[in-house]
Design a protein around this motif. Structure first.
Motif, PDB file in Angstrom:
ATOM      1  N   MET B   1      30.156 -19.551   4.282  1.00 28.76           N
ATOM      2  CA  MET B   1      29.122 -18.713   4.886  1.00 28.76           C
ATOM      3  C   MET B   1      27.919 -19.557   5.300  1.00 28.76           C
ATOM      4  O   MET B   1      27.524 -19.586   6.456  1.00 28.76           O
ATOM      5  CB  MET B   1      28.740 -17.613   3.890  1.00 28.76           C
ATOM      6  N   ARG B   2      27.441 -20.294   4.362  1.00 27.70           N
ATOM      7  CA  ARG B   2      26.283 -21.122   4.671  1.00 27.70           C
ATOM      8  C   ARG B   2      26.655 -22.175   5.728  1.00 27.70           C
ATOM      9  O   ARG B   2      25.891 -22.478   6.623  1.00 27.70           O
ATOM     10  CB  ARG B   2      25.801 -21.816   3.398  1.00 27.70           C
ATOM     11  N   TYR B   3      27.809 -22.708   5.591  1.00 28.49           N
ATOM     12  CA  TYR B   3      28.304 -23.729   6.503  1.00 28.49           C
ATOM     13  C   TYR B   3      28.365 -23.193   7.937  1.00 28.49           C
ATOM     14  O   TYR B   3      27.901 -23.818   8.872  1.00 28.49           O
ATOM     15  CB  TYR B   3      29.688 -24.189   6.039  1.00 28.49           C
ATOM     16  N   TYR B   4      28.902 -22.030   8.065  1.00 30.75           N
ATOM     17  CA  TYR B   4      29.071 -21.419   9.367  1.00 30.75           C
ATOM     18  C   TYR B   4      27.724 -21.259  10.072  1.00 30.75           C
ATOM     19  O   TYR B   4      27.539 -21.637  11.213  1.00 30.75           O
ATOM     20  CB  TYR B   4      29.758 -20.052   9.173  1.00 30.75           C
ATOM     21  N   GLU B   5      26.765 -20.756   9.340  1.00 31.65           N
ATOM     22  CA  GLU B   5      25.429 -20.569   9.918  1.00 31.65           C
ATOM     23  C   GLU B   5      24.823 -21.899  10.368  1.00 31.65           C
ATOM     24  O   GLU B   5      24.212 -21.986  11.400  1.00 31.65           O
ATOM     25  CB  GLU B   5      24.490 -19.922   8.874  1.00 31.65           C
ATOM     26  N   THR B   6      25.032 -22.902   9.547  1.00 36.87           N
ATOM     27  CA  THR B   6      24.478 -24.220   9.863  1.00 36.87           C
ATOM     28  C   THR B   6      24.956 -24.678  11.228  1.00 36.87           C
ATOM     29  O   THR B   6      24.177 -25.125  12.055  1.00 36.87           O
ATOM     30  CB  THR B   6      24.929 -25.237   8.806  1.00 36.87           C
ATOM     31  N   VAL B   7      26.249 -24.554  11.450  1.00 37.84           N
ATOM     32  CA  VAL B   7      26.812 -25.028  12.705  1.00 37.84           C
ATOM     33  C   VAL B   7      26.150 -24.305  13.872  1.00 37.84           C
ATOM     34  O   VAL B   7      25.652 -24.919  14.808  1.00 37.84           O
ATOM     35  CB  VAL B   7      28.338 -24.797  12.726  1.00 37.84           C
ATOM     36  N   LEU B   8      26.091 -23.014  13.772  1.00 39.39           N
ATOM     37  CA  LEU B   8      25.515 -22.225  14.853  1.00 39.39           C
ATOM     38  C   LEU B   8      24.072 -22.635  15.148  1.00 39.39           C
ATOM     39  O   LEU B   8      23.716 -22.934  16.280  1.00 39.39           O
ATOM     40  CB  LEU B   8      25.525 -20.740  14.449  1.00 39.39           C
ATOM     41  N   GLN B  59      18.404 -35.054   6.353  1.00 40.91           N
ATOM     42  CA  GLN B  59      18.752 -33.963   7.265  1.00 40.91           C
ATOM     43  C   GLN B  59      18.229 -32.609   6.772  1.00 40.91           C
ATOM     44  O   GLN B  59      18.896 -31.587   6.856  1.00 40.91           O
ATOM     45  CB  GLN B  59      20.286 -33.925   7.508  1.00 40.91           C
ATOM     46  N   PHE B  60      17.003 -32.673   6.277  1.00 41.23           N
ATOM     47  CA  PHE B  60      16.362 -31.423   5.854  1.00 41.23           C
ATOM     48  C   PHE B  60      15.946 -30.569   7.048  1.00 41.23           C
ATOM     49  O   PHE B  60      15.711 -29.383   6.911  1.00 41.23           O
ATOM     50  CB  PHE B  60      15.078 -31.729   5.060  1.00 41.23           C
ATOM     51  N   ALA B  71      16.454 -26.945   7.967  1.00 43.80           N
ATOM     52  CA  ALA B  71      17.892 -26.799   8.170  1.00 43.80           C
ATOM     53  C   ALA B  71      18.400 -25.665   7.285  1.00 43.80           C
ATOM     54  O   ALA B  71      17.685 -25.165   6.410  1.00 43.80           O
ATOM     55  CB  ALA B  71      18.587 -28.113   7.813  1.00 43.80           C
ATOM     56  N   GLU B  72      19.591 -25.284   7.506  1.00 46.71           N
ATOM     57  CA  GLU B  72      20.192 -24.230   6.693  1.00 46.71           C
ATOM     58  C   GLU B  72      20.126 -24.614   5.207  1.00 46.71           C
ATOM     59  O   GLU B  72      20.451 -25.740   4.833  1.00 46.71           O
ATOM     60  CB  GLU B  72      21.662 -24.040   7.115  1.00 46.71           C
ATOM     61  N   GLY B  73      19.636 -23.680   4.427  1.00 48.68           N
ATOM     62  CA  GLY B  73      19.556 -23.948   2.990  1.00 48.68           C
ATOM     63  C   GLY B  73      18.238 -24.560   2.568  1.00 48.68           C
ATOM     64  O   GLY B  73      17.953 -24.639   1.388  1.00 48.68           O
TER      65      GLY B  73
END
Lengths: 674, 368
Positions: B1-8, B59-60, B71-73
């Motif tokens: 879930m978190r990963y997916y959002e990051t990519v987008l 990569q914050f 970044a995401e998270g």
């Protein structure tokens, strides 16, 4: 009784109303014992001098009263009345006349809250002027003047009289030390681009000089130290700052200063000049608040090299008050550091380092019984029992981990805690500054600590407090009267002295560092033996005199004086004249003390403009005759066969005349060239 | 879930931001488009390799580093009352690895944060003269390793493209407009030793601000105000075990709050790190944590000072009498050996000083 006395002034106040509330020094309201009302402080005369504490700030009005007793009384002048609760008053009491008033008493806050109670004695027929000012508040209040049977004052061992200098722009009024090599203590005041110096004049007073210099980033917020690290006759300075260390290097005639700042981060606390590796050149040491201590080794060419490690390496620091002293009487300077730190950190435990004479320092705190976690910023070291070794007062700055300690040197490298019953156990005043001098010249060194109190040494391992209305500041002899004075900002508290005798010893190092820092000085007489050390950087923040100062009480003779120089050289003189300063040039004997069958050598005239002659010169087999400057440099040599010498070519100043005999023994005498 | 959002988010931002930064820096050469695909790995915190030499390696942030777009998270947060550091503005972020979360200890205690947690705090000024631009000075990072927190201090370059690890400390001259008024400071970037002076308890490195009492306020993450603690819970950064009621500090700038709470909040965030048990200066009587200052004596009211400054300064706080109050004196002083706080402030915080004056003037106690 008070009722009548109250009525009268009240009536005057009603009738005269405004006049009374705008009194000046020349139009005071005349009072006798009784209670009086001050409406509003609005008289435009500003009291001067300020006798009570807390300076001139915000003071621009006062109300004046005149009181002439009919008998000798002890007076209580007080605003500490229930009706004044919550008020804030200040009062000054004078003798003398308007414009030339002399402080006789005064008080700011001795009453409840911020109310005032002044106690003073008066004599029949004398007139006293009383001024209440608006330092804190212009609001009105009542006061009482009460007469009590005369009680002679409890005599203080010594008293001090304040003298206010003109305002100085410098923010750091931290120094009382000779800067120009004449052994008279000067005032040193520091700002970021100007050094303000008051050079003490021979015969009294000061000559004020301002020296502009490059901008200093590291101001001496935490400490100031002085020493002539390039041996040019003019003291250099060290500024201990929270971010680094700056050195101020005097030029050839002390008229300009070079700023030398290291790039190293140093959260400085106490700093010192001292010859750490005993090579004859002054090094510098700086306590680090949060890291291991730092020091700067002198390469002999006047360059200081940054070092860290080996002189207090606690990774969290906690180093606040360093003091260099030869606690083990082996002829080299050891190091004690008063330490402080919150929490359970071991950084708060005091550290004593023993110098083995080769520049190696070993932490001997535990073995010496100096391993103590008391929260302290400074310790005061002197031979408090005159038994020939240095004892210590470890001065508490907080009671979170114990309070003051009086540690007696056992003479075997260990110390015994003798606080109990010494007076230090009952001394509740805390302070970051604790320094030791003989303030009353009774032959026993005292300690100035917290609460404006000097702990006077009773000579029997006990101390008694005496309260003064000054706190801590740099210390020296600013009127050359043999009694030590205290500087607080723009005010000098001059010692009024007493009948005790004294001696000041000024040193000129040749092989050793030129200030003689680290030298041990001993004087012998009826009292036995007294010792001093020349130290740059005692207490926490300030820089004090580099002259050794002795009180000898009622004694009138000093049998002998010995100087043990850091180089190992020992100089000894006999029959030292009391109540004077004596200059000892390293490795020389004092010429005037050379005596054979009732005849002694005399150097004259002194001061001189053209010629110097010696009388009874045949007493010594002269091999060389020469003159050295205060810098230790030979400035003129002469034909040793003669007894008259032309010195007209010398620039005016102070010099040392030296005769060397066929055995290489040197005799010296200081003279002044005009 | 978190990963997916990051990519987008990364894809979107990368495109947009490159265009934006080109426009913004017309005069300069446009950055060469990366030949490799932008990293889609998200935040990169290798506990065996940190601290990295540069801030970007973590990569914050997405896009231009200077834009500080998390970044995401990487979750932004702010404490209710902020530490004063010569008027520097701040952006704060917290990041945690997958699968771990912090837990509540007490209102006035740090959250118990898991290994791998990173706290990020960037210090910057707006209206820096003469350009009038924003300038980032430093980013302070604290990383929770398995056994301890470490400090990592990143100093920004002049071009604001990167921040480099520098633990030695340094100074930067900053001139800027504060509410239109010119101010300047010789801004101090701390060394690791200086970090430790404030960030410690019993000489163990700790963060300061991440306490429930400071975080229990709303923050707008983009969808309107949300309670920060609830937000952390919703993001799986905090166990859902916080009490119903939390003794929370207030924003000292908020004039609708009682003066007493405002001053206590100000003292907590500015002073309590040194004036509490186990801290650098705990041998002094002040105890300035919000949870301790309900007792006015802990704040110094009618307490005589240990350290002498002047006989005029009779108490740490003399009621209704700033001229007699050490606390006031030290907060208006800029001289190193007198000023408080000891570190982090070199100019006067006018608003903070006013707050203290206002508070002292409300006190009516008569000291013994």
């Amino acid at each position: 009784m008070n009722y009548n006395k109250l009525l009268l002034p009240l009536m005057i106040a009603c009738i005269g109303g405004f006049t009374q509330a705008q009194s000046t020094c020349s139009t005071p309201t005349v009072i006798t014992a009784g209670q009086y009302t001050v409406d509003t402080i609005m008289g435009t005369d500003i009291p001067a001098p300020i006798c009570a504490q807390n300076g001139t700030a915000g003071t621009d009005a006062s109300e004046w009263y005149e009181y002439t007793p009919t008998d000798d009384y002890s007076i209580v002048l007080s605003t500490d009345l229930a009706m004044n609760a919550g008020g804030d008053t200040r009062v000054h009491v004078y003798t003398g006349a308007c414009g030339v008033l002399i402080c006789h008493g005064g008080d700011d806050d001795s009453g409840a809250g911020f109310l005032s109670v002044a106690n003073f004695n008066v004599f029949a027929g004398n007139t006293y002027l009383i001024a209440f000012d608006n330092r804190w508040s212009p609001n009105g209040f009542d006061f009482v003047l009460e007469e009590y049977p005369y009680v002679p004052p409890t005599s203080l061992p010594v008293t001090f009289t304040p003298n206010v200098l003109s305002d100085l722009s410098s923010g750091y009024k931290y120094g009382v030390v000779d800067m120009n090599g004449d052994y008279l203590d000067d005032l040193v005041s520091v700002s970021d681009d100007t050094l303000q110096l008051h050079h003490q004049n021979a015969g009294g007073g000061f000559t004020f000089t301002e020296i502009q210099h490059d901008l200093v980033n590291f101001l001496p917020s935490w400490s100031l130290a002085a020493g002539d690290f390039d041996k040019n006759g003019f003291n250099d300075l060290l500024y201990g700052n929270g971010s680094g260390v700056a050195f101020m290097k005097a030029n050839v005639d002390g008229t300009s200063y070079e700023v030398i700042e290291g790039s190293e981060y140093v959260f400085s606390q106490r700093s010192n000049f001292v010859d750490i590796n005993n090579d004859g050149n002054l090094d510098a040491f700086v306590c680090h608040d949060v890291d291991p201590n730092v020091y700067y080794l002198n390469d002999g060419a006047g360059n200081l090299q940054f070092n860290q490690g080996g002189l207090g390496d606690h990774p969290e620091g906690g180093y606040y008050g360093s003091i260099w002293t030869d606690y083990d009487n082996d002829g080299d300077m050891d190091l004690f550091v008063a330490k402080c730190r919150g929490g359970q950190s071991t950084a708060k435990i005091n550290e004593l380092f023993q110098n083995d004479g080769t520049g190696t320092f070993t932490n001997v705190s535990v073995a010496a019984n100096m391993y103590d976690s008391v929260q302290t910023w400074s310790s005061a070291w002197n031979d408090f029992d005159n038994d020939g070794d240095m004892d210590a007062i470890i001065g508490a700055s907080s009671t979170a981990d114990g309070s003051h300690k009086f540690m007696q040197n056992n003479g075997d490298g260990t110390f015994t805690d003798i606080t109990a019953g010494s007076g230090w156990d009952n001394h509740t005043e805390l302070n970051i500054e604790h320094v030791s001098y003989d303030f009353d010249n009774d032959g026993y060194t005292d300690v100035l600590g917290g609460g404006g109190k000097i702990m006077f040494n009773n000579g029997d391992l006990t101390f008694s407090p005496a309260e003064y209305n000054f706190s801590n500041g740099p210390i020296g002899d600013l009127d050359d009267n043999g009694f030590l004075d205290v500087r607080i900002g723009n005010t000098i508290y001059y010692s009024d002295g007493n009948d005790n005798n004294w001696l000041k010893v000024n040193l000129q190092g040749i092989e050793s560092n030129s200030n003689g820092i680290g030298a041990r000085i001993e004087i012998f007489g009826d009292w036995g033996k007294q010792i001093r050390e020349i130290r740059s950087g005692v207490g926490f923040r300030y820089m004090n005199t580099l002259n050794a100062h002795f009180g000898i009480g009622e004694a009138t003779e000093i049998d002998s004086l010995i100087v043990w120089w850091p180089s190992g050289t020992k100089d000894m003189i006999h029959n030292v004249t009391i109540n004077e300063s004596v200059l000892i040039v390293e490795g020389t004997e004092n010429l005037s003390l050379l005596e054979q069958s009732g005849k002694s050598i005399k150097l004259y005239p002194n001061p001189t403009t053209n010629k110097l002659s010696i009388e009874n010169g045949e007493l010594v087999s002269k091999e060389k005759v020469y003159i050295i400057s205060q810098l230790g440099q030979v400035v003129q040599s002469f034909d040793a066969k003669k007894n008259e010498f032309d010195v007209s070519a010398l620039s005016p100043g102070m010099y040392v005349f030296i005769i060397e005999d066929s055995a290489g023994k040197k005799y010296s005498e200081q003279f002044v060239k005009r | 879930m978190r990963y997916y959002e990051t990519v987008l988010v990364l894809v979107g931002l990368t495109v947009g931001l490159f265009l934006y930064s080109c426009k913004k820096e017309k005069e300069e050469i446009c950055p060469i488009p990366p030949t490799e695909e932008p990293s889609t790995e998200g935040v990169n915190v290798d506990l065996t390799a940190v601290p990295y030499n540069t801030l970007s390696e973590y990569q914050f942030f997405d896009g231009d580093l200077a834009d500080q777009l998390p970044a995401e998270g990487v979750l932004p947060y702010k404490p209710a009352s902020a530490l004063f550091t010569d008027y520097a503005k701040k952006k704060r972020f917290i990041w945690m690895p997958e699968g771990v979360k912090a837990s509540y200890v007490a209102d006035d205690e740090l959250l118990d944060m898991p290994t791998g947690t990173v706290l990020i705090k960037t210090f910057y000024y707006d209206d820096v003269q003469p350009s009038g631009n924003m300038k980032i000075i430093e980013t302070r990072v604290m990383i929770r390793k398995a056994t301890e927190w470490i400090f990592a201090e990143y100093v920004w370059n002049e071009t604001q493209t990167e921040a480099h690890l520098d633990m030695m400390g340094s100074n930067v001259q900053i001139d800027w407009l504060q509410d239109g008024n010119p101010l300047s400071t010789d801004y101090r970037i701390p060394s690791d030793t200086e970090c430790m002076i404030c960030h410690k308890s019993e000489n163990i490195a700790i963060p300061i601000g991440i306490k429930p009492q400071n975080l229990n306020i709303d923050y707008d993450y983009g969808d309107g105000p949300e309670n920060q603690l609830q937000y952390l819970i919703s993001k799986n950064y905090l166990e859902n075990s916080i009490p119903m009621s939390i003794n929370t500090v207030v924003n000292y700038k908020d004039e609708s709050e009682p003066l007493e709470k405002r001053i206590r909040s100000y003292l907590d965030i500015n002073c309590a790190h040194c004036h509490r048990e186990g801290s650098h200066c705990d041998y002094r009587p002040l105890r300035l944590a919000y949870s301790e200052t309900a007792v006015s004596e802990n704040m110094g009211v009618c307490v005589e000072p240990d350290e002498f400054i002047s006989s005029a300064l009779t108490h740490l706080i003399a009621p209704s009498n700033t001229e007699r109050s050490v606390l006031f004196y030290r907060l208006q002083s800029t001289q190193q050996n007198e000023r408080m706080p000891l570190l982090g402030r070199s100019i006067v915080h006018t608003e903070g000083l006013q707050l203290i004056e206002d508070y002292i003037n409300t006190l009516t106690d008569i000291c013994d």
